[in-house]
Design a protein around this motif. Structure first.
Motif, PDB file in Angstrom:
ATOM      1  N   VAL A  30       0.836  -1.207   0.000  1.00 27.25           N
ATOM      2  CA  VAL A  30       0.000   0.000   0.000  1.00 27.25           C
ATOM      3  C   VAL A  30       0.870   1.256   0.000  1.00 27.25           C
ATOM      4  O   VAL A  30       0.609   2.210  -0.747  1.00 27.25           O
ATOM      5  CB  VAL A  30      -0.992  -0.007   1.182  1.00 27.25           C
ATOM      6  CG1 VAL A  30      -1.639   1.356   1.375  1.00 27.25           C
ATOM      7  CG2 VAL A  30      -2.056  -1.069   0.967  1.00 27.25           C
ATOM      8  N   ALA A  31       1.924   1.275   0.810  1.00 20.26           N
ATOM      9  CA  ALA A  31       2.807   2.450   0.868  1.00 20.26           C
ATOM     10  C   ALA A  31       3.421   2.738  -0.492  1.00 20.26           C
ATOM     11  O   ALA A  31       3.434   3.887  -0.956  1.00 20.26           O
ATOM     12  CB  ALA A  31       3.899   2.248   1.912  1.00 20.26           C
ATOM     13  N   ALA A  32       3.921   1.705  -1.153  1.00 17.88           N
ATOM     14  CA  ALA A  32       4.542   1.893  -2.467  1.00 17.88           C
ATOM     15  C   ALA A  32       3.512   2.289  -3.523  1.00 17.88           C
ATOM     16  O   ALA A  32       3.742   3.204  -4.313  1.00 17.88           O
ATOM     17  CB  ALA A  32       5.278   0.624  -2.891  1.00 17.88           C
ATOM     18  N   VAL A  33       2.378   1.614  -3.527  1.00 14.12           N
ATOM     19  CA  VAL A  33       1.355   1.883  -4.546  1.00 14.12           C
ATOM     20  C   VAL A  33       0.788   3.291  -4.399  1.00 14.12           C
ATOM     21  O   VAL A  33       0.628   4.007  -5.399  1.00 14.12           O
ATOM     22  CB  VAL A  33       0.235   0.817  -4.489  1.00 14.12           C
ATOM     23  CG1 VAL A  33      -0.978   1.240  -5.300  1.00 14.12           C
ATOM     24  CG2 VAL A  33       0.765  -0.525  -4.980  1.00 14.12           C
ATOM     25  N   VAL A  34       0.491   3.715  -3.187  1.00  9.50           N
ATOM     26  CA  VAL A  34      -0.066   5.058  -2.992  1.00  9.50           C
ATOM     27  C   VAL A  34       0.928   6.115  -3.462  1.00  9.50           C
ATOM     28  O   VAL A  34       0.567   7.043  -4.187  1.00  9.50           O
ATOM     29  CB  VAL A  34      -0.478   5.283  -1.517  1.00  9.50           C
ATOM     30  CG1 VAL A  34      -0.755   6.750  -1.238  1.00  9.50           C
ATOM     31  CG2 VAL A  34      -1.696   4.442  -1.176  1.00  9.50           C
ATOM     32  N   GLY A  35       2.193   5.968  -3.067  1.00 12.32           N
ATOM     33  CA  GLY A  35       3.200   6.941  -3.488  1.00 12.32           C
ATOM     34  C   GLY A  35       3.332   7.011  -4.998  1.00 12.32           C
ATOM     35  O   GLY A  35       3.342   8.096  -5.587  1.00 12.32           O
ATOM     36  N   LEU A  36       3.407   5.866  -5.640  1.00 12.62           N
ATOM     37  CA  LEU A  36       3.578   5.840  -7.097  1.00 12.62           C
ATOM     38  C   LEU A  36       2.306   6.268  -7.821  1.00 12.62           C
ATOM     39  O   LEU A  36       2.361   7.004  -8.806  1.00 12.62           O
ATOM     40  CB  LEU A  36       4.004   4.439  -7.546  1.00 12.62           C
ATOM     41  CG  LEU A  36       5.398   4.019  -7.069  1.00 12.62           C
ATOM     42  CD1 LEU A  36       5.599   2.522  -7.262  1.00 12.62           C
ATOM     43  CD2 LEU A  36       6.470   4.807  -7.777  1.00 12.62           C
ATOM     44  N   ALA A  37       1.162   5.831  -7.321  1.00 14.44           N
ATOM     45  CA  ALA A  37      -0.105   6.170  -7.979  1.00 14.44           C
ATOM     46  C   ALA A  37      -0.385   7.665  -7.923  1.00 14.44           C
ATOM     47  O   ALA A  37      -1.006   8.218  -8.833  1.00 14.44           O
ATOM     48  CB  ALA A  37      -1.251   5.394  -7.342  1.00 14.44           C
ATOM     49  N   LEU A  38       0.076   8.327  -6.886  1.00 17.34           N
ATOM     50  CA  LEU A  38      -0.131   9.765  -6.787  1.00 17.34           C
ATOM     51  C   LEU A  38       0.934  10.562  -7.545  1.00 17.34           C
ATOM     52  O   LEU A  38       0.638  11.613  -8.109  1.00 17.34           O
ATOM     53  CB  LEU A  38      -0.151  10.207  -5.317  1.00 17.34           C
ATOM     54  CG  LEU A  38      -1.359   9.735  -4.510  1.00 17.34           C
ATOM     55  CD1 LEU A  38      -1.191  10.101  -3.048  1.00 17.34           C
ATOM     56  CD2 LEU A  38      -2.646  10.297  -5.070  1.00 17.34           C
ATOM     57  N   ALA A  39       2.156  10.074  -7.559  1.00 17.24           N
ATOM     58  CA  ALA A  39       3.263  10.850  -8.134  1.00 17.24           C
ATOM     59  C   ALA A  39       3.417  10.690  -9.646  1.00 17.24           C
ATOM     60  O   ALA A  39       3.714  11.663 -10.333  1.00 17.24           O
ATOM     61  CB  ALA A  39       4.570  10.473  -7.449  1.00 17.24           C
TER      62      ALA A  39
ATOM     63  N   PRO B  20      14.807   5.114 -13.023  1.00 16.94           N
ATOM     64  CA  PRO B  20      15.172   4.391 -11.792  1.00 16.94           C
ATOM     65  C   PRO B  20      13.959   3.972 -10.963  1.00 16.94           C
ATOM     66  O   PRO B  20      13.941   2.884 -10.385  1.00 16.94           O
ATOM     67  CB  PRO B  20      16.028   5.412 -11.026  1.00 16.94           C
ATOM     68  CG  PRO B  20      16.559   6.333 -12.076  1.00 16.94           C
ATOM     69  CD  PRO B  20      15.482   6.418 -13.117  1.00 16.94           C
ATOM     70  N   VAL B  21      12.935   4.806 -10.932  1.00 20.80           N
ATOM     71  CA  VAL B  21      11.730   4.470 -10.173  1.00 20.80           C
ATOM     72  C   VAL B  21      10.991   3.312 -10.843  1.00 20.80           C
ATOM     73  O   VAL B  21      10.506   2.398 -10.174  1.00 20.80           O
ATOM     74  CB  VAL B  21      10.811   5.702 -10.023  1.00 20.80           C
ATOM     75  CG1 VAL B  21       9.466   5.320  -9.445  1.00 20.80           C
ATOM     76  CG2 VAL B  21      11.481   6.745  -9.156  1.00 20.80           C
ATOM     77  N   TYR B  22      10.914   3.346 -12.184  1.00 16.13           N
ATOM     78  CA  TYR B  22      10.264   2.248 -12.895  1.00 16.13           C
ATOM     79  C   TYR B  22      11.002   0.930 -12.662  1.00 16.13           C
ATOM     80  O   TYR B  22      10.375  -0.113 -12.440  1.00 16.13           O
ATOM     81  CB  TYR B  22      10.175   2.534 -14.389  1.00 16.13           C
ATOM     82  CG  TYR B  22       9.120   3.538 -14.766  1.00 16.13           C
ATOM     83  CD1 TYR B  22       7.898   3.594 -14.115  1.00 16.13           C
ATOM     84  CD2 TYR B  22       9.341   4.446 -15.787  1.00 16.13           C
ATOM     85  CE1 TYR B  22       6.929   4.512 -14.459  1.00 16.13           C
ATOM     86  CE2 TYR B  22       8.379   5.377 -16.144  1.00 16.13           C
ATOM     87  CZ  TYR B  22       7.174   5.403 -15.480  1.00 16.13           C
ATOM     88  OH  TYR B  22       6.215   6.311 -15.839  1.00 16.13           O
ATOM     89  N   LEU B  23      12.317   0.961 -12.706  1.00 11.37           N
ATOM     90  CA  LEU B  23      13.098  -0.247 -12.470  1.00 11.37           C
ATOM     91  C   LEU B  23      12.863  -0.777 -11.050  1.00 11.37           C
ATOM     92  O   LEU B  23      12.608  -1.970 -10.855  1.00 11.37           O
ATOM     93  CB  LEU B  23      14.587   0.021 -12.699  1.00 11.37           C
ATOM     94  CG  LEU B  23      15.523  -1.162 -12.465  1.00 11.37           C
ATOM     95  CD1 LEU B  23      15.161  -2.329 -13.381  1.00 11.37           C
ATOM     96  CD2 LEU B  23      16.969  -0.735 -12.682  1.00 11.37           C
ATOM     97  N   ALA B  24      12.921   0.098 -10.070  1.00  9.31           N
ATOM     98  CA  ALA B  24      12.675  -0.310  -8.682  1.00  9.31           C
ATOM     99  C   ALA B  24      11.254  -0.841  -8.521  1.00  9.31           C
ATOM    100  O   ALA B  24      11.024  -1.805  -7.778  1.00  9.31           O
ATOM    101  CB  ALA B  24      12.925   0.852  -7.728  1.00  9.31           C
ATOM    102  N   THR B  25      10.306  -0.254  -9.222  1.00  9.73           N
ATOM    103  CA  THR B  25       8.918  -0.705  -9.134  1.00  9.73           C
ATOM    104  C   THR B  25       8.758  -2.106  -9.703  1.00  9.73           C
ATOM    105  O   THR B  25       8.058  -2.937  -9.125  1.00  9.73           O
ATOM    106  CB  THR B  25       7.981   0.288  -9.859  1.00  9.73           C
ATOM    107  OG1 THR B  25       8.103   1.567  -9.219  1.00  9.73           O
ATOM    108  CG2 THR B  25       6.537  -0.167  -9.811  1.00  9.73           C
ATOM    109  N   VAL B  26       9.402  -2.383 -10.825  1.00 10.01           N
ATOM    110  CA  VAL B  26       9.335  -3.730 -11.407  1.00 10.01           C
ATOM    111  C   VAL B  26       9.925  -4.743 -10.430  1.00 10.01           C
ATOM    112  O   VAL B  26       9.337  -5.799 -10.188  1.00 10.01           O
ATOM    113  CB  VAL B  26      10.054  -3.781 -12.777  1.00 10.01           C
ATOM    114  CG1 VAL B  26      10.246  -5.213 -13.247  1.00 10.01           C
ATOM    115  CG2 VAL B  26       9.283  -2.975 -13.807  1.00 10.01           C
ATOM    116  N   VAL B  27      11.070  -4.428  -9.846  1.00 11.19           N
ATOM    117  CA  VAL B  27      11.692  -5.323  -8.856  1.00 11.19           C
ATOM    118  C   VAL B  27      10.742  -5.524  -7.679  1.00 11.19           C
ATOM    119  O   VAL B  27      10.542  -6.646  -7.197  1.00 11.19           O
ATOM    120  CB  VAL B  27      13.059  -4.762  -8.388  1.00 11.19           C
ATOM    121  CG1 VAL B  27      13.602  -5.552  -7.202  1.00 11.19           C
ATOM    122  CG2 VAL B  27      14.054  -4.774  -9.540  1.00 11.19           C
TER     123      VAL B  27
END
Length: 165
Positions: free
Chosen positions: A114-123, A143-150
């Motif tokens: 939830v923490a990761a999804v909320v941050g990414l979904a808003l930003a 870099p954010v996309y790569l970290a998100t895939v991981v």
């Protein structure tokens, strides 16, 4: 003989579950560390970089030096606050993943996700709403996309392990 095969099969299944949880939580934690690294780079660019942030060297052809000092300071203030929240979210995701998900705590997995999804979904969507500013998406968001895939791969692996218990 059938009992020995059943026990061996259950043992192999348990080992597979443990591997999924361990490897999944490791990937989730590494992604959290990558989020921290991105936030630190974002913070450093604010103080020592020539541009506005990673992948954004000018705004409408203007550099930071071209801006009213009050506006430039305000943008700097927002960048520091944004970096702080990226870093703190990365710390939370890494800690929840490393200490909670590895211990099969479903609430830790759910909170990290939830923490990761909320941050990414808003930003992230704001970067695609208009051509308000030009940015090099590879250095700005890559870099954010790569970290998100991981993170997503790790979360899926860990969930399969959590779901099997």
């Amino acid at each position: 003989m059938a009992t020995e095969q059943t026990v061996a099969g259950e043992r192999n299944e348990q080992i597979e579950i443990e591997l999924q949880i361990r490897n999944g939580s490791l990937l989730m934690a590494l992604a959290g560390v990558a989020f921290v690294g991105y936030g630190v780079a974002f913070l450093a660019m604010n103080f020592v970089g020539d541009g506005f942030e990673l992948g954004v060297s000018t705004l409408d052809g203007m550099t930071k030096a071209d801006l009213n000092p009050t506006v430039a300071y305000y943008i700097s203030h927002l960048h520091v606050a944004t970096a702080a929240f990226i870093i703190s979210t990365g710390i939370a995701v890494a800690a929840l993943s490393w200490y909670g998900v590895r211990r099969r705590l479903a609430w830790a997995w759910a909170t990290a996700v939830v923490a990761a999804v909320v941050g990414l979904a808003l930003a992230l969507p704001m970067h695609y709403t208009a051509d308000a500013f030009a940015h090099d998406w590879v250095t700005h968001l890559g870099p954010v996309y790569l970290a998100t895939v991981v993170f997503v791969v790790g979360a899926a692996m860990a969930f399969r392990g959590l779901d099997a218990t």
